[in-house]
Scaffold this motif. Structure first.
Motif, mmCIF file in Angstrom:
data_model
loop_
_atom_site.group_PDB
_atom_site.id
_atom_site.type_symbol
_atom_site.label_atom_id
_atom_site.label_comp_id
_atom_site.label_asym_id
_atom_site.label_seq_id
_atom_site.Cartn_x
_atom_site.Cartn_y
_atom_site.Cartn_z
ATOM 1 N N HIS A 133 -15.829 -37.431 2.178
ATOM 2 C CA HIS A 133 -15.497 -36.115 1.300
ATOM 3 C C HIS A 133 -14.317 -35.497 2.133
ATOM 4 O O HIS A 133 -14.520 -36.147 2.786
ATOM 5 N N PRO A 134 -13.511 -35.109 0.979
ATOM 6 C CA PRO A 134 -12.750 -33.846 1.596
ATOM 7 C C PRO A 134 -12.893 -33.455 3.172
ATOM 8 O O PRO A 134 -13.998 -32.160 2.628
ATOM 9 N N GLN A 193 -16.554 -22.816 2.138
ATOM 10 C CA GLN A 193 -16.891 -23.498 1.423
ATOM 11 C C GLN A 193 -18.142 -23.862 1.611
ATOM 12 O O GLN A 193 -19.780 -24.306 1.213
ATOM 13 N N ALA A 194 -18.589 -24.074 3.211
ATOM 14 C CA ALA A 194 -19.599 -24.824 3.817
ATOM 15 C C ALA A 194 -20.915 -23.644 3.840
ATOM 16 O O ALA A 194 -21.984 -23.741 3.562
ATOM 17 N N ALA A 204 -19.237 -41.270 11.069
ATOM 18 C CA ALA A 204 -20.396 -41.390 10.802
ATOM 19 C C ALA A 204 -20.305 -40.755 8.892
ATOM 20 O O ALA A 204 -21.693 -41.274 8.399
ATOM 21 N N ALA A 205 -20.154 -39.734 8.761
ATOM 22 C CA ALA A 205 -19.936 -39.436 7.440
ATOM 23 C C ALA A 205 -19.942 -40.910 6.532
ATOM 24 O O ALA A 205 -19.885 -40.895 5.563
ATOM 25 N N ARG A 206 -19.257 -41.966 7.162
ATOM 26 C CA ARG A 206 -18.567 -42.770 5.868
ATOM 27 C C ARG A 206 -19.648 -43.496 5.831
ATOM 28 O O ARG A 206 -20.564 -44.705 4.785
#
Length: 183
Positions: free
Chosen positions: A40-41, A47-48, A32-34
């Protein structure tokens, strides 16, 4: 009283610091991220949390928006929608949308896009919306065609992901086209 930001399924709202967990979980679905702007790594919980907190504390802008798509029934984040490349002089803007995999094909994206376009056209006087969609993202291509966007162009082989090149398909909708479809 009705709200410009609330539909039957979704409510568009500002991000809150506690939304970090939902968006971190959405990021874990690599396929889905693609379909988004860039893969992203992996990021850490810290970080989130920082990302969500920084977004929550940013000053809001009337035209450059980054909004959580929240389920209307319980407020849980199901995705995000944003505007970018806002050209006030010409009355045009681009937008992007991302919905977490568990919430695909439930009408959240459709309603979020209509709410956003209604705001940008009826409240902010923009005259045209654009969206770039990767040619391998069949669900988004289908969504934009179903919403009534017009395919205006294609940038060939403009992105590399998952070992292949994708075209970027440009979709556009004018205020007149929106009004004819959505009143």
């Amino acid at each position: 009283m009705t709200s410009a930001w609330v539909g039957e399924r979704v409510r568009l709202r500002a991000i809150e610091p506690e939304d970090w967990e939902a968006f971190l979980s959405f990021d874990e679905d690599t396929d889905a991220a693609r379909n988004g702007w860039r893969l992203h790594p992996p990021r850490s919980a810290a970080q989130a949390k920082k990302w969500a907190t920084e977004l929550a504390e940013q000053e809001s802008d009337l035209d450059e928006l980054r909004l959580v798509i929240a389920a209307a029934d319980d407020g849980r984040p199901v995705g995000m929608i944003n505007t970018h490349e806002v050209e006030r002089m010409h009355g045009t803007f681009c937008y992007g949308i991302s919905v977490g995999t568990p919430y695909h094909r439930k009408g959240y994206a459709t309603e979020a896009v209509v709410l956003l376009l209604r705001y940008m056209f009826a409240e902010r006087r923009f005259q045209k919306a654009e969206a770039w969609v990767y040619s391998s993202n069949e669900p988004s291509l289908t969504l934009h065609r179903r919403l009534g966007f017009v395919e205006e162009g294609r940038r060939r082989r403009s992105r590399f992901a998952a070992g292949r090149y994708d075209d970027e398909v440009l979709f556009g909708m004018t205020v007149e086209e929106f009004t004819a479809l959505y009143g």
